[in-house]
Motif scaffolding. Sequence first.
Motif, PDB file in Angstrom:
ATOM      1  N   LEU A  91       0.825  -1.204   0.000  1.00  0.00           N
ATOM      2  CA  LEU A  91       0.000   0.000   0.000  1.00  0.00           C
ATOM      3  C   LEU A  91       0.860   1.256   0.000  1.00  0.00           C
ATOM      4  O   LEU A  91       0.751   2.081  -0.894  1.00  0.00           O
ATOM      5  CB  LEU A  91      -0.941   0.006   1.203  1.00  0.00           C
ATOM      6  N   LEU A 102       3.132  -0.554   5.004  1.00  0.00           N
ATOM      7  CA  LEU A 102       1.874  -1.246   5.232  1.00  0.00           C
ATOM      8  C   LEU A 102       1.483  -1.959   3.952  1.00  0.00           C
ATOM      9  O   LEU A 102       1.548  -1.376   2.864  1.00  0.00           O
ATOM     10  CB  LEU A 102       0.784  -0.249   5.630  1.00  0.00           C
ATOM     11  N   SER A 103       1.077  -3.217   4.081  1.00  0.00           N
ATOM     12  CA  SER A 103       0.602  -4.009   2.944  1.00  0.00           C
ATOM     13  C   SER A 103      -0.730  -4.637   3.317  1.00  0.00           C
ATOM     14  O   SER A 103      -1.005  -4.893   4.491  1.00  0.00           O
ATOM     15  CB  SER A 103       1.604  -5.110   2.595  1.00  0.00           C
ATOM     16  N   ARG A 104      -1.560  -4.892   2.301  1.00  0.00           N
ATOM     17  CA  ARG A 104      -2.855  -5.538   2.516  1.00  0.00           C
ATOM     18  C   ARG A 104      -2.731  -7.011   2.142  1.00  0.00           C
ATOM     19  O   ARG A 104      -2.105  -7.344   1.144  1.00  0.00           O
ATOM     20  CB  ARG A 104      -3.926  -4.868   1.671  1.00  0.00           C
ATOM     21  N   TYR A 119      -4.056  -6.704   7.270  1.00  0.00           N
ATOM     22  CA  TYR A 119      -2.879  -5.942   6.858  1.00  0.00           C
ATOM     23  C   TYR A 119      -1.628  -6.538   7.492  1.00  0.00           C
ATOM     24  O   TYR A 119      -1.696  -7.164   8.544  1.00  0.00           O
ATOM     25  CB  TYR A 119      -2.990  -4.476   7.318  1.00  0.00           C
ATOM     26  N   VAL A 133       2.147  -5.181   8.752  1.00  0.00           N
ATOM     27  CA  VAL A 133       2.924  -3.985   9.042  1.00  0.00           C
ATOM     28  C   VAL A 133       4.400  -4.373   9.076  1.00  0.00           C
ATOM     29  O   VAL A 133       4.769  -5.364   9.708  1.00  0.00           O
ATOM     30  CB  VAL A 133       2.515  -3.394  10.415  1.00  0.00           C
ATOM     31  N   LEU A 156      -4.697   4.928   6.835  1.00  0.00           N
ATOM     32  CA  LEU A 156      -5.759   3.917   6.822  1.00  0.00           C
ATOM     33  C   LEU A 156      -7.143   4.566   6.793  1.00  0.00           C
ATOM     34  O   LEU A 156      -8.092   3.995   6.273  1.00  0.00           O
ATOM     35  CB  LEU A 156      -5.636   3.016   8.042  1.00  0.00           C
TER      36      LEU A 156
END
Length: 66
Positions: A6, A20-22, A27, A29, A62
Amino acid sequence: MQIEFLWKDADSGGGGCPSLSRVPGGYVVNGIPVDEDTGAQIPHRNAGEVAVFVPWNVLDRLRDLA
């Protein structure tokens, strides 16, 4: 598991930045591990869990996803 990057710390340069990744269902971190003294103060931290520091500008975004 499919990971969708993200964003990263806006104030960092190069790679290895807090980010941060989904992933399906939530998610992931990426951050800098905190020392054991700090980690020990975090409520509800179980064995095997890792506490990391992530700059505010990574997580505050977010709100834009809601």
